[in-house]
Motif scaffolding. Structure first.
Motif, PDB file in Angstrom:
ATOM      1  N   ARG A  43      96.145  83.006  36.998  1.00 12.09           N
ATOM      2  CA  ARG A  43      95.379  82.454  38.077  1.00 12.09           C
ATOM      3  C   ARG A  43      95.768  80.955  38.260  1.00 12.09           C
ATOM      4  O   ARG A  43      96.137  80.090  37.322  1.00 12.09           O
ATOM      5  CB  ARG A  43      93.828  82.393  37.713  1.00 12.09           C
ATOM      6  CG  ARG A  43      93.308  83.647  37.348  1.00 12.09           C
ATOM      7  CD  ARG A  43      92.093  83.781  36.697  1.00 12.09           C
ATOM      8  NE  ARG A  43      91.059  83.342  37.700  1.00 12.09           N
ATOM      9  CZ  ARG A  43      89.937  82.681  37.165  1.00 12.09           C
ATOM     10  NH1 ARG A  43      89.491  82.323  36.233  1.00 12.09           N
ATOM     11  NH2 ARG A  43      88.989  82.270  38.116  1.00 12.09           N
TER      12      ARG A  43
ATOM     13  N   TYR B  45      93.485  92.960  41.246  1.00 13.54           N
ATOM     14  CA  TYR B  45      94.342  94.045  41.552  1.00 13.54           C
ATOM     15  C   TYR B  45      94.744  94.977  40.494  1.00 13.54           C
ATOM     16  O   TYR B  45      94.344  94.721  39.505  1.00 13.54           O
ATOM     17  CB  TYR B  45      95.704  93.449  42.088  1.00 13.54           C
ATOM     18  CG  TYR B  45      95.561  92.623  43.381  1.00 13.54           C
ATOM     19  CD1 TYR B  45      95.665  93.091  44.546  1.00 13.54           C
ATOM     20  CD2 TYR B  45      95.381  91.195  42.991  1.00 13.54           C
ATOM     21  CE1 TYR B  45      95.650  92.189  45.597  1.00 13.54           C
ATOM     22  CE2 TYR B  45      95.377  90.726  44.060  1.00 13.54           C
ATOM     23  CZ  TYR B  45      95.260  90.848  45.477  1.00 13.54           C
ATOM     24  OH  TYR B  45      95.218  90.044  46.550  1.00 13.54           O
TER      25      TYR B  45
ATOM     26  N   CYS C  36      94.322  79.754  52.829  1.00 16.85           N
ATOM     27  CA  CYS C  36      94.694  80.653  51.594  1.00 16.85           C
ATOM     28  C   CYS C  36      95.943  80.127  51.101  1.00 16.85           C
ATOM     29  O   CYS C  36      96.753  79.675  51.844  1.00 16.85           O
ATOM     30  CB  CYS C  36      94.862  81.906  51.973  1.00 16.85           C
ATOM     31  SG  CYS C  36      94.391  83.097  50.984  1.00 16.85           S
TER      32      CYS C  36
ATOM     33  N   SER D  50      93.966  96.709  45.651  1.00 17.27           N
ATOM     34  CA  SER D  50      93.077  95.927  45.645  1.00 17.27           C
ATOM     35  C   SER D  50      91.720  96.438  45.033  1.00 17.27           C
ATOM     36  O   SER D  50      91.317  97.445  45.469  1.00 17.27           O
ATOM     37  CB  SER D  50      92.887  95.275  46.750  1.00 17.27           C
ATOM     38  OG  SER D  50      91.485  94.184  46.797  1.00 17.27           O
TER      39      SER D  50
ATOM     40  N   ASP E 102      91.446  82.301  42.726  1.00 14.94           N
ATOM     41  CA  ASP E 102      90.436  82.764  43.737  1.00 14.94           C
ATOM     42  C   ASP E 102      90.775  82.574  45.113  1.00 14.94           C
ATOM     43  O   ASP E 102      90.376  83.011  46.156  1.00 14.94           O
ATOM     44  CB  ASP E 102      89.095  82.323  43.583  1.00 14.94           C
ATOM     45  CG  ASP E 102      88.711  80.840  43.772  1.00 14.94           C
ATOM     46  OD1 ASP E 102      90.075  80.027  43.444  1.00 14.94           O
ATOM     47  OD2 ASP E 102      87.799  80.542  43.917  1.00 14.94           O
ATOM     48  N   LYS E 103      91.986  81.639  45.610  1.00 16.37           N
ATOM     49  CA  LYS E 103      92.474  81.703  46.745  1.00 16.37           C
ATOM     50  C   LYS E 103      94.014  82.269  46.835  1.00 16.37           C
ATOM     51  O   LYS E 103      94.724  81.739  47.804  1.00 16.37           O
ATOM     52  CB  LYS E 103      92.561  80.126  47.213  1.00 16.37           C
ATOM     53  CG  LYS E 103      91.372  79.400  46.857  1.00 16.37           C
ATOM     54  CD  LYS E 103      90.144  80.028  48.078  1.00 16.37           C
ATOM     55  CE  LYS E 103      88.873  79.316  47.365  1.00 16.37           C
ATOM     56  NZ  LYS E 103      87.807  80.157  47.887  1.00 16.37           N
ATOM     57  N   GLU E 104      94.317  83.081  45.848  1.00 21.98           N
ATOM     58  CA  GLU E 104      95.764  83.534  45.927  1.00 21.98           C
ATOM     59  C   GLU E 104      95.592  85.106  46.533  1.00 21.98           C
ATOM     60  O   GLU E 104      94.504  85.584  46.403  1.00 21.98           O
ATOM     61  CB  GLU E 104      96.321  83.393  44.457  1.00 21.98           C
ATOM     62  CG  GLU E 104      96.606  82.021  44.035  1.00 21.98           C
ATOM     63  CD  GLU E 104      97.128  82.015  42.776  1.00 21.98           C
ATOM     64  OE1 GLU E 104      98.466  81.409  42.462  1.00 21.98           O
ATOM     65  OE2 GLU E 104      96.555  82.543  41.892  1.00 21.98           O
ATOM     66  N   THR E 105      96.919  85.450  46.975  1.00 20.96           N
ATOM     67  CA  THR E 105      96.661  86.969  47.461  1.00 20.96           C
ATOM     68  C   THR E 105      98.013  87.426  47.288  1.00 20.96           C
ATOM     69  O   THR E 105      99.194  86.893  47.167  1.00 20.96           O
ATOM     70  CB  THR E 105      96.242  86.950  48.894  1.00 20.96           C
ATOM     71  OG1 THR E 105      96.599  88.483  49.390  1.00 20.96           O
ATOM     72  CG2 THR E 105      97.135  85.920  49.675  1.00 20.96           C
TER      73      THR E 105
ATOM     74  N   ARG F  27      90.039  88.471  43.894  1.00 18.79           N
ATOM     75  CA  ARG F  27      91.545  88.658  43.646  1.00 18.79           C
ATOM     76  C   ARG F  27      91.870  89.574  42.661  1.00 18.79           C
ATOM     77  O   ARG F  27      92.514  88.990  41.560  1.00 18.79           O
ATOM     78  CB  ARG F  27      91.895  87.343  43.621  1.00 18.79           C
ATOM     79  CG  ARG F  27      91.550  86.225  44.732  1.00 18.79           C
ATOM     80  CD  ARG F  27      91.908  86.668  45.834  1.00 18.79           C
ATOM     81  NE  ARG F  27      91.270  85.913  46.917  1.00 18.79           N
ATOM     82  CZ  ARG F  27      91.513  85.686  48.195  1.00 18.79           C
ATOM     83  NH1 ARG F  27      92.628  86.268  48.832  1.00 18.79           N
ATOM     84  NH2 ARG F  27      90.830  84.808  49.123  1.00 18.79           N
TER      85      ARG F  27
ATOM     86  N   LYS G 124      88.551  92.479  46.655  1.00 18.73           N
ATOM     87  CA  LYS G 124      89.332  91.547  47.334  1.00 18.73           C
ATOM     88  C   LYS G 124      89.032  90.123  47.172  1.00 18.73           C
ATOM     89  O   LYS G 124      89.751  89.181  47.244  1.00 18.73           O
ATOM     90  CB  LYS G 124      89.209  91.745  48.982  1.00 18.73           C
ATOM     91  CG  LYS G 124      90.246  91.411  49.760  1.00 18.73           C
ATOM     92  CD  LYS G 124      90.251  92.233  51.130  1.00 18.73           C
ATOM     93  CE  LYS G 124      90.887  91.610  52.345  1.00 18.73           C
ATOM     94  NZ  LYS G 124      92.345  91.113  51.977  1.00 18.73           N
TER      95      LYS G 124
END
Lengths: 192, 276
Positions: B215, B270, A65, B262, B247-250, B268, B265
Protein backbone atom coordinates in the motif's frame (compact mmCIF):
# COMPACT_ATOMS: atom_id res chain seq x y z
CA UNK A 1 -2.31 38.17 -28.77
CA UNK A 2 -3.46 35.38 -26.50
CA UNK A 3 -1.15 33.04 -24.73
CA UNK A 4 -2.14 29.43 -24.80
CA UNK A 5 -2.47 27.69 -21.49
CA UNK A 6 -2.23 23.98 -20.75
CA UNK A 7 -3.58 23.62 -17.23
CA UNK A 8 -5.22 25.37 -14.29
CA UNK A 9 -4.36 24.65 -10.66
CA UNK A 10 -6.61 25.85 -7.84
CA UNK A 11 -5.95 25.93 -4.10
CA UNK A 12 -8.65 26.41 -1.48
CA UNK A 13 -9.08 25.95 2.22
CA UNK A 14 -11.73 27.15 4.68
CA UNK A 15 -14.85 28.18 2.75
CA UNK A 16 -13.49 26.62 -0.41
CA UNK A 17 -16.29 24.23 -1.14
CA UNK A 18 -18.80 26.97 -2.01
CA UNK A 19 -16.21 29.05 -3.88
CA UNK A 20 -15.17 26.01 -5.90
CA UNK A 21 -18.75 25.16 -6.69
CA UNK A 22 -19.38 28.70 -7.92
CA UNK A 23 -16.29 28.68 -10.15
CA UNK A 24 -16.44 25.15 -11.52
CA UNK A 25 -20.16 25.38 -12.26
CA UNK A 26 -19.30 28.03 -14.86
CA UNK A 27 -17.02 25.73 -16.85
CA UNK A 28 -18.54 23.81 -19.79
CA UNK A 29 -18.35 20.02 -20.05
CA UNK A 30 -16.02 20.33 -23.02
CA UNK A 31 -13.67 22.81 -21.33
CA UNK A 32 -10.37 22.72 -23.18
CA UNK A 33 -8.06 22.56 -20.13
CA UNK A 34 -7.63 20.25 -17.16
CA UNK A 35 -8.25 21.75 -13.72
CA UNK A 36 -6.33 20.33 -10.75
CA UNK A 37 -7.53 21.23 -7.28
CA UNK A 38 -6.25 21.02 -3.72
CA UNK A 39 -8.95 21.72 -1.15
CA UNK A 40 -7.80 21.23 2.44
CA UNK A 41 -9.89 18.51 4.09
CA UNK A 42 -10.05 16.45 7.24
CA UNK A 43 -7.60 13.60 6.85
CA UNK A 44 -10.26 10.91 7.07
CA UNK A 45 -12.58 12.50 4.49
CA UNK A 46 -13.83 10.30 1.70
CA UNK A 47 -14.47 11.42 -1.90
CA UNK A 48 -17.55 13.42 -0.90
CA UNK A 49 -16.17 16.70 -2.26
CA UNK A 50 -15.58 15.33 -5.77
CA UNK A 51 -18.98 13.63 -5.80
CA UNK A 52 -20.69 16.81 -4.60
CA UNK A 53 -18.98 19.08 -7.14
CA UNK A 54 -19.56 16.60 -9.94
CA UNK A 55 -23.26 16.68 -9.18
CA UNK A 56 -23.37 20.47 -9.38
CA UNK A 57 -21.12 21.11 -12.35
CA UNK A 58 -21.26 20.43 -16.08
CA UNK A 59 -17.54 19.70 -16.23
CA UNK A 60 -16.57 16.23 -14.97
CA UNK A 61 -15.15 16.29 -11.44
CA UNK A 62 -13.32 13.28 -9.99
CA UNK A 63 -10.93 12.42 -7.22
CA UNK A 64 -7.33 12.12 -8.41
CA UNK A 65 -5.92 8.61 -8.72
CA UNK A 66 -2.21 7.74 -8.67
CA UNK A 67 -0.58 7.70 -12.15
CA UNK A 68 -3.71 8.90 -13.89
CA UNK A 69 -3.21 10.69 -17.22
CA UNK A 70 -4.30 14.34 -17.03
CA UNK A 71 -7.04 15.08 -19.56
CA UNK A 72 -8.77 18.30 -20.61
CA UNK A 73 -12.38 18.82 -19.51
CA UNK A 74 -11.70 17.08 -16.20
CA UNK A 75 -11.40 18.52 -12.72
CA UNK A 76 -9.14 16.43 -10.46
CA UNK A 77 -9.52 16.81 -6.69
CA UNK A 78 -6.62 15.85 -4.40
CA UNK A 79 -7.69 13.00 -2.09
CA UNK A 80 -7.59 13.63 1.67
CA UNK A 81 -4.28 12.76 3.36
CA UNK A 82 -2.26 12.66 0.12
CA UNK A 83 -0.12 15.27 -1.56
CA UNK A 84 -0.96 15.68 -5.24
CA UNK A 85 1.85 16.39 -7.71
CA UNK A 86 2.25 16.61 -11.48
CA UNK A 87 4.77 14.51 -13.39
CA UNK A 88 6.70 15.57 -16.46
CA UNK A 89 4.68 13.10 -18.60
CA UNK A 90 1.44 14.90 -17.57
CA UNK A 91 0.27 12.26 -15.15
CA UNK A 92 -0.90 12.74 -11.57
CA UNK A 93 1.26 11.59 -8.73
CA UNK A 94 0.39 11.07 -5.05
CA UNK A 95 2.56 10.93 -1.97
CA UNK A 96 2.10 10.39 1.76
CA UNK A 97 5.03 12.54 2.82
CA UNK A 98 4.96 14.84 5.82
CA UNK A 99 2.45 17.70 5.81
CA UNK A 100 3.60 20.99 4.29
CA UNK A 101 2.22 24.18 5.91
CA UNK A 102 0.49 21.76 8.32
CA UNK A 103 -1.46 20.42 5.38
CA UNK A 104 -1.68 17.22 3.40
CA UNK A 105 -2.62 17.74 0.65
CA UNK A 106 -0.70 21.00 0.41
CA UNK A 107 -1.41 23.67 -2.19
CA UNK A 108 2.28 24.66 -2.41
CA UNK A 109 3.26 21.07 -3.22
CA UNK A 110 0.78 20.94 -6.13
CA UNK A 111 1.58 24.43 -7.43
CA UNK A 112 5.35 23.99 -7.30
CA UNK A 113 5.33 20.68 -9.14
CA UNK A 114 2.82 22.03 -11.68
CA UNK A 115 5.04 25.08 -12.31
CA UNK A 116 7.98 22.74 -13.00
CA UNK A 117 5.99 20.89 -15.62
CA UNK A 118 3.83 23.57 -17.26
CA UNK A 119 5.98 26.69 -16.78
CA UNK A 120 4.41 29.70 -18.49
CA UNK A 121 1.45 27.63 -19.69
CA UNK A 122 0.01 27.35 -16.20
CA UNK A 123 -2.75 29.30 -14.50
CA UNK A 124 -2.66 29.33 -10.66
CA UNK A 125 -5.69 30.32 -8.58
CA UNK A 126 -5.71 30.86 -4.80
CA UNK A 127 -9.10 31.00 -3.10
CA UNK A 128 -10.47 31.52 0.39
CA UNK A 129 -8.70 29.98 3.39
CA UNK A 130 -7.35 30.51 6.89
CA UNK A 131 -3.83 29.39 6.05
CA UNK A 132 -0.80 30.69 4.20
CA UNK A 133 -0.59 27.59 2.02
CA UNK A 134 -0.40 28.34 -1.71
CA UNK A 135 1.47 31.64 -1.50
CA UNK A 136 4.91 30.13 -2.19
CA UNK A 137 3.52 27.98 -4.95
CA UNK A 138 1.81 30.91 -6.62
CA UNK A 139 5.04 32.89 -6.37
CA UNK A 140 6.81 30.13 -8.27
CA UNK A 141 4.09 29.99 -10.93
CA UNK A 142 4.56 33.74 -11.47
CA UNK A 143 8.35 33.40 -11.52
CA UNK A 144 8.07 30.75 -14.24
CA UNK A 145 5.90 33.04 -16.37
CA UNK A 146 2.49 31.57 -15.52
CA UNK A 147 -0.71 33.51 -14.86
CA UNK A 148 -1.77 34.24 -11.28
CA UNK A 149 -5.31 34.74 -10.03
CA UNK A 150 -6.42 35.32 -6.44
CA UNK A 151 -9.88 35.57 -4.96
CA UNK A 152 -10.53 39.10 -3.70
CA UNK A 153 -9.95 38.74 0.08
CA UNK A 154 -13.00 40.98 0.69
CA UNK A 155 -15.18 38.29 -0.85
CA UNK A 156 -13.52 35.38 0.92
CA UNK A 157 -15.04 33.51 3.83
CA UNK A 158 -11.49 33.36 5.23
CA UNK A 159 -9.32 36.17 3.80
CA UNK A 160 -5.97 35.05 5.21
CA UNK A 161 -4.94 32.77 2.35
CA UNK A 162 -5.68 35.12 -0.56
CA UNK A 163 -4.09 37.99 1.40
CA UNK A 164 -0.95 35.92 2.04
CA UNK A 165 -0.69 35.19 -1.69
CA UNK A 166 -1.14 38.86 -2.61
CA UNK A 167 1.54 39.87 -0.10
CA UNK A 168 4.36 37.85 -1.67
CA UNK A 169 3.55 38.04 -5.39
CA UNK A 170 2.48 40.63 -7.92
CA UNK A 171 -0.87 39.05 -8.77
CA UNK A 172 -2.21 39.36 -12.32
CA UNK A 173 -5.93 39.27 -11.47
CA UNK A 174 -7.75 39.72 -8.16
CA UNK A 175 -11.38 38.73 -8.67
CA UNK A 176 -14.54 37.84 -6.76
CA UNK A 177 -15.42 34.13 -7.05
CA UNK A 178 -18.43 34.70 -9.31
CA UNK A 179 -16.11 36.27 -11.91
CA UNK A 180 -13.34 33.66 -11.78
CA UNK A 181 -15.20 30.95 -13.71
CA UNK A 182 -16.06 33.34 -16.54
CA UNK A 183 -12.50 34.61 -16.54
CA UNK A 184 -11.07 31.09 -16.90
CA UNK A 185 -13.52 30.34 -19.70
CA UNK A 186 -12.51 33.44 -21.59
CA UNK A 187 -8.85 32.51 -21.28
CA UNK A 188 -9.55 29.46 -23.38
CA UNK A 189 -12.07 31.06 -25.75
CA UNK A 190 -14.44 28.26 -24.80
CA UNK A 191 -18.11 28.94 -25.27
CA UNK A 192 -20.06 28.89 -22.02
CA UNK B 1 20.88 24.90 -21.79
CA UNK B 2 17.85 25.92 -19.77
CA UNK B 3 17.99 25.75 -15.96
CA UNK B 4 15.29 23.14 -15.95
CA UNK B 5 17.17 20.85 -18.34
CA UNK B 6 20.36 21.49 -16.46
CA UNK B 7 18.76 20.41 -13.22
CA UNK B 8 17.31 17.28 -14.81
CA UNK B 9 20.86 16.50 -15.91
CA UNK B 10 22.17 17.11 -12.38
CA UNK B 11 19.55 14.79 -10.90
CA UNK B 12 20.52 12.06 -13.39
CA UNK B 13 24.16 12.48 -12.33
CA UNK B 14 23.24 12.35 -8.63
CA UNK B 15 21.17 9.19 -9.03
CA UNK B 16 23.95 7.63 -11.11
CA UNK B 17 26.46 8.43 -8.37
CA UNK B 18 24.22 6.85 -5.72
CA UNK B 19 23.78 3.72 -7.81
CA UNK B 20 27.52 3.32 -8.45
CA UNK B 21 28.59 4.12 -4.90
CA UNK B 22 25.88 2.43 -2.82
CA UNK B 23 23.92 0.19 -5.19
CA UNK B 24 20.55 1.89 -4.61
CA UNK B 25 18.73 2.57 -7.84
CA UNK B 26 16.34 5.51 -7.65
CA UNK B 27 16.32 6.17 -11.39
CA UNK B 28 12.83 4.76 -11.80
CA UNK B 29 11.24 6.77 -9.03
CA UNK B 30 8.42 9.15 -9.94
CA UNK B 31 10.20 12.43 -10.53
CA UNK B 32 7.92 14.97 -8.86
CA UNK B 33 8.23 13.64 -5.29
CA UNK B 34 11.86 12.69 -5.80
CA UNK B 35 12.68 16.22 -6.88
CA UNK B 36 10.84 17.68 -3.93
CA UNK B 37 12.77 15.47 -1.50
CA UNK B 38 16.09 16.32 -3.13
CA UNK B 39 15.28 20.02 -2.85
CA UNK B 40 14.38 19.69 0.83
CA UNK B 41 17.73 18.04 1.51
CA UNK B 42 19.47 20.75 -0.53
CA UNK B 43 17.90 23.49 1.58
CA UNK B 44 18.65 21.69 4.85
CA UNK B 45 22.28 21.31 3.79
CA UNK B 46 22.67 24.93 2.66
CA UNK B 47 23.55 23.87 -0.85
CA UNK B 48 22.43 25.62 -4.00
CA UNK B 49 22.69 23.16 -6.87
CA UNK B 50 21.77 19.49 -6.94
CA UNK B 51 25.20 18.68 -8.35
CA UNK B 52 26.80 19.96 -5.12
CA UNK B 53 25.25 16.98 -3.37
CA UNK B 54 27.30 14.55 -5.45
CA UNK B 55 30.64 14.91 -3.60
CA UNK B 56 28.80 14.84 -0.28
CA UNK B 57 27.02 11.63 -1.28
CA UNK B 58 30.23 10.02 -2.49
CA UNK B 59 32.47 10.87 0.46
CA UNK B 60 30.13 11.25 3.41
CA UNK B 61 28.23 8.09 4.32
CA UNK B 62 26.28 9.89 7.00
CA UNK B 63 25.02 12.36 4.40
CA UNK B 64 23.91 9.43 2.28
CA UNK B 65 22.06 7.79 5.15
CA UNK B 66 20.17 11.04 5.67
CA UNK B 67 19.33 11.09 1.99
CA UNK B 68 18.12 7.50 2.25
CA UNK B 69 15.89 8.51 5.13
CA UNK B 70 14.44 11.36 3.04
CA UNK B 71 13.69 8.91 0.26
CA UNK B 72 11.90 6.44 2.45
CA UNK B 73 9.77 8.87 4.45
CA UNK B 74 6.39 7.32 4.83
CA UNK B 75 3.75 8.54 7.15
CA UNK B 76 1.94 5.44 8.26
CA UNK B 77 -0.31 4.37 11.09
CA UNK B 78 -1.94 1.24 12.44
CA UNK B 79 -5.10 0.22 10.59
CA UNK B 80 -4.69 3.09 8.11
CA UNK B 81 -8.01 3.11 6.18
CA UNK B 82 -9.74 0.90 8.76
CA UNK B 83 -12.41 -0.16 6.26
CA UNK B 84 -9.74 -2.03 4.30
CA UNK B 85 -8.81 -4.07 7.37
CA UNK B 86 -12.46 -4.63 8.14
CA UNK B 87 -12.94 -6.02 4.64
CA UNK B 88 -9.93 -8.30 5.03
CA UNK B 89 -11.34 -9.56 8.31
CA UNK B 90 -14.83 -10.15 6.94
CA UNK B 91 -14.16 -11.33 3.40
CA UNK B 92 -10.56 -12.45 2.99
CA UNK B 93 -9.83 -14.25 6.25
CA UNK B 94 -12.27 -17.11 5.54
CA UNK B 95 -10.42 -17.88 2.32
CA UNK B 96 -7.08 -17.81 4.14
CA UNK B 97 -8.48 -20.21 6.73
CA UNK B 98 -8.54 -23.00 4.15
CA UNK B 99 -4.74 -23.08 3.86
CA UNK B 100 -2.67 -25.19 6.24
CA UNK B 101 -0.03 -22.47 6.41
CA UNK B 102 -0.50 -18.82 5.60
CA UNK B 103 2.21 -16.55 4.24
CA UNK B 104 1.67 -12.81 4.22
CA UNK B 105 4.01 -10.23 2.71
CA UNK B 106 3.83 -6.64 3.84
CA UNK B 107 5.81 -4.82 1.13
CA UNK B 108 7.40 -1.49 2.09
CA UNK B 109 6.58 -1.94 5.77
CA UNK B 110 8.59 1.11 6.93
CA UNK B 111 8.31 1.27 10.73
CA UNK B 112 6.00 -1.75 10.91
CA UNK B 113 2.59 -0.38 11.90
CA UNK B 114 0.78 -2.21 9.12
CA UNK B 115 2.46 -5.54 9.87
CA UNK B 116 1.29 -5.35 13.48
CA UNK B 117 -2.21 -4.39 12.33
CA UNK B 118 -2.57 -7.45 10.14
CA UNK B 119 -1.06 -9.65 12.87
CA UNK B 120 -3.75 -8.43 15.28
CA UNK B 121 -6.53 -9.25 12.80
CA UNK B 122 -5.20 -12.78 12.32
CA UNK B 123 -4.78 -13.26 16.05
CA UNK B 124 -8.43 -12.36 16.64
CA UNK B 125 -9.50 -14.71 13.86
CA UNK B 126 -7.52 -17.53 15.45
CA UNK B 127 -5.12 -17.82 12.51
CA UNK B 128 -1.95 -16.21 13.76
CA UNK B 129 -0.42 -19.50 14.90
CA UNK B 130 -0.32 -20.89 11.38
CA UNK B 131 0.67 -17.60 9.80
CA UNK B 132 3.96 -16.07 9.00
CA UNK B 133 4.22 -12.39 8.15
CA UNK B 134 7.17 -11.17 6.13
CA UNK B 135 7.52 -7.40 6.41
CA UNK B 136 10.17 -5.87 4.19
CA UNK B 137 11.68 -2.51 3.40
CA UNK B 138 14.99 -1.24 2.04
CA UNK B 139 15.44 1.21 4.88
CA UNK B 140 17.34 -0.41 7.76
CA UNK B 141 16.65 2.44 10.14
CA UNK B 142 12.90 2.04 9.71
CA UNK B 143 13.24 -1.75 10.06
CA UNK B 144 15.10 -1.30 13.34
CA UNK B 145 12.12 0.63 14.72
CA UNK B 146 9.71 -1.97 13.35
CA UNK B 147 11.60 -4.81 15.06
CA UNK B 148 11.42 -3.17 18.48
CA UNK B 149 7.68 -2.64 18.05
CA UNK B 150 7.90 0.49 20.18
CA UNK B 151 5.73 3.45 19.25
CA UNK B 152 4.98 6.78 20.93
CA UNK B 153 2.17 6.41 23.45
CA UNK B 154 0.43 9.53 22.17
CA UNK B 155 -0.54 7.88 18.86
CA UNK B 156 -2.25 4.95 20.56
CA UNK B 157 -5.51 6.87 20.95
CA UNK B 158 -5.76 7.31 17.17
CA UNK B 159 -4.77 3.67 16.61
CA UNK B 160 -7.42 2.54 19.05
CA UNK B 161 -10.09 4.39 17.09
CA UNK B 162 -8.81 2.86 13.85
CA UNK B 163 -8.74 -0.58 15.46
CA UNK B 164 -12.37 -0.30 16.49
CA UNK B 165 -13.42 0.94 13.04
CA UNK B 166 -11.58 -2.04 11.58
CA UNK B 167 -13.88 -4.32 13.55
CA UNK B 168 -11.57 -4.92 16.54
CA UNK B 169 -13.13 -7.31 19.03
CA UNK B 170 -11.07 -6.73 22.12
CA UNK B 171 -9.44 -3.87 23.85
CA UNK B 172 -6.61 -2.50 21.73
CA UNK B 173 -4.55 -2.03 24.87
CA UNK B 174 -4.35 -5.84 25.16
CA UNK B 175 -1.81 -5.75 22.36
CA UNK B 176 0.82 -3.51 23.86
CA UNK B 177 2.49 -2.62 27.10
CA UNK B 178 2.47 1.06 27.89
CA UNK B 179 5.52 2.36 29.61
CA UNK B 180 6.17 6.05 30.22
CA UNK B 181 5.87 7.79 26.85
CA UNK B 182 5.89 4.66 24.75
CA UNK B 183 3.98 1.53 23.91
CA UNK B 184 5.63 -1.77 23.04
CA UNK B 185 3.78 -4.32 20.94
CA UNK B 186 3.42 -7.70 22.65
CA UNK B 187 5.81 -10.54 21.99
CA UNK B 188 3.24 -12.97 20.57
CA UNK B 189 2.72 -10.51 17.69
CA UNK B 190 6.37 -9.64 17.24
CA UNK B 191 7.50 -13.26 16.97
CA UNK B 192 5.13 -13.92 14.08
CA UNK B 193 6.64 -11.16 11.95
CA UNK B 194 9.98 -11.34 10.18
CA UNK B 195 11.20 -7.84 9.45
CA UNK B 196 13.84 -8.04 6.74
CA UNK B 197 15.69 -5.90 4.26
CA UNK B 198 14.37 -6.37 0.76
CA UNK B 199 14.92 -3.97 -2.10
CA UNK B 200 12.18 -4.07 -4.72
CA UNK B 201 14.52 -2.59 -7.29
CA UNK B 202 16.84 -5.58 -7.26
CA UNK B 203 15.74 -8.44 -4.96
CA UNK B 204 13.50 -11.27 -6.05
CA UNK B 205 10.79 -13.49 -4.73
CA UNK B 206 11.43 -15.46 -1.49
CA UNK B 207 8.24 -17.34 -0.58
CA UNK B 208 4.79 -18.15 -1.94
CA UNK B 209 2.32 -15.67 -0.51
CA UNK B 210 -1.40 -15.95 0.18
CA UNK B 211 -1.86 -12.26 0.89
CA UNK B 212 0.30 -9.32 -0.12
CA UNK B 213 -0.16 -5.82 1.25
CA UNK B 214 1.62 -3.27 -0.92
CA UNK B 215 0.00 0.00 0.00
CA UNK B 216 1.32 3.37 -1.09
CA UNK B 217 4.57 1.91 -2.33
CA UNK B 218 3.90 2.02 -6.06
CA UNK B 219 2.83 5.67 -5.92
CA UNK B 220 6.52 6.62 -5.75
CA UNK B 221 7.55 4.59 -8.81
CA UNK B 222 7.38 5.34 -12.51
CA UNK B 223 5.47 3.04 -14.86
CA UNK B 224 8.48 0.86 -15.66
CA UNK B 225 9.31 0.12 -12.04
CA UNK B 226 5.65 -0.32 -11.09
CA UNK B 227 5.25 -2.96 -13.75
CA UNK B 228 8.38 -4.83 -12.75
CA UNK B 229 7.39 -4.78 -9.06
CA UNK B 230 3.84 -5.87 -9.84
CA UNK B 231 5.18 -8.78 -11.91
CA UNK B 232 7.36 -9.76 -8.96
CA UNK B 233 4.36 -9.65 -6.63
CA UNK B 234 2.23 -11.66 -9.04
CA UNK B 235 4.94 -14.30 -9.32
CA UNK B 236 5.30 -14.43 -5.53
CA UNK B 237 1.66 -15.41 -5.00
CA UNK B 238 -0.38 -18.57 -5.00
CA UNK B 239 -3.25 -18.78 -7.51
CA UNK B 240 -6.17 -16.85 -6.05
CA UNK B 241 -3.85 -15.05 -3.65
CA UNK B 242 -4.91 -11.58 -2.55
CA UNK B 243 -3.20 -8.29 -3.32
CA UNK B 244 -4.08 -5.12 -1.41
CA UNK B 245 -2.97 -1.74 -2.79
CA UNK B 246 -3.20 1.77 -1.34
CA UNK B 247 -6.66 3.32 -1.40
CA UNK B 248 -5.85 5.60 -4.37
CA UNK B 249 -3.85 3.07 -6.36
CA UNK B 250 -5.09 0.85 -9.15
CA UNK B 251 -3.90 -1.97 -11.39
CA UNK B 252 -5.90 -0.51 -14.29
CA UNK B 253 -2.97 1.20 -16.00
CA UNK B 254 -0.47 -1.60 -15.32
CA UNK B 255 0.91 -4.47 -17.37
CA UNK B 256 -0.51 -7.07 -14.94
CA UNK B 257 -4.08 -5.73 -15.06
CA UNK B 258 -5.29 -8.90 -16.81
CA UNK B 259 -3.63 -11.24 -14.34
CA UNK B 260 -5.84 -10.08 -11.48
CA UNK B 261 -9.52 -9.71 -10.84
CA UNK B 262 -10.92 -6.96 -8.66
CA UNK B 263 -12.44 -8.23 -5.42
CA UNK B 264 -13.41 -4.84 -4.06
CA UNK B 265 -12.85 -1.86 -6.30
CA UNK B 266 -13.16 0.83 -3.67
CA UNK B 267 -10.83 -0.82 -1.18
CA UNK B 268 -8.34 -1.78 -3.93
CA UNK B 269 -8.34 -5.47 -3.17
CA UNK B 270 -7.41 -7.81 -6.01
CA UNK B 271 -7.14 -11.55 -6.48
CA UNK B 272 -4.71 -13.32 -8.74
CA UNK B 273 -6.42 -15.22 -11.55
CA UNK B 274 -5.50 -18.80 -12.29
CA UNK B 275 -3.06 -18.18 -15.10
CA UNK B 276 -2.96 -20.26 -18.27
Amino acid sequence: MKKSYQAIVIGASMGGMEALKMILAQLPDNFSLPVIVVQHQMRDSDDFLAVYLNRHCAIKVKEACAHELILPAYVYIAPAAYHLLIEEDKTLSLSVDLPVNYSIPSIDVLFESAADVYGESLVGVVLTGASADGSQGLKKIKAYGGLTVVQDPNTAEAPKMPSAAIKVTQIDHILPPDKIGVFLRELTNDEG
Amino acid sequence: MEDKQLEAFEIDCLLGAILLRYGYDFRNYAQASLKRRIHNRLTLSNLQHVSEMIPRILYDEHFFSEFLCDMSITVTEMFRNPEVFKFIREKVVDKLRTYSRINIWNVGCATGEEAYSIAIILAEEGLLNKTHIYATDYDNQALAVAKTGIYPANVMQQYTENYLKAGGRQSFSDYYQARYESAKMKKNLREKITFANHNLMQDGSFAEMHLILCRNVLIYFNQTLQNSVLSLLRDSMVHHGYLVLGDKETLDFSSVANDFESVDKQRRIYRKKRLR
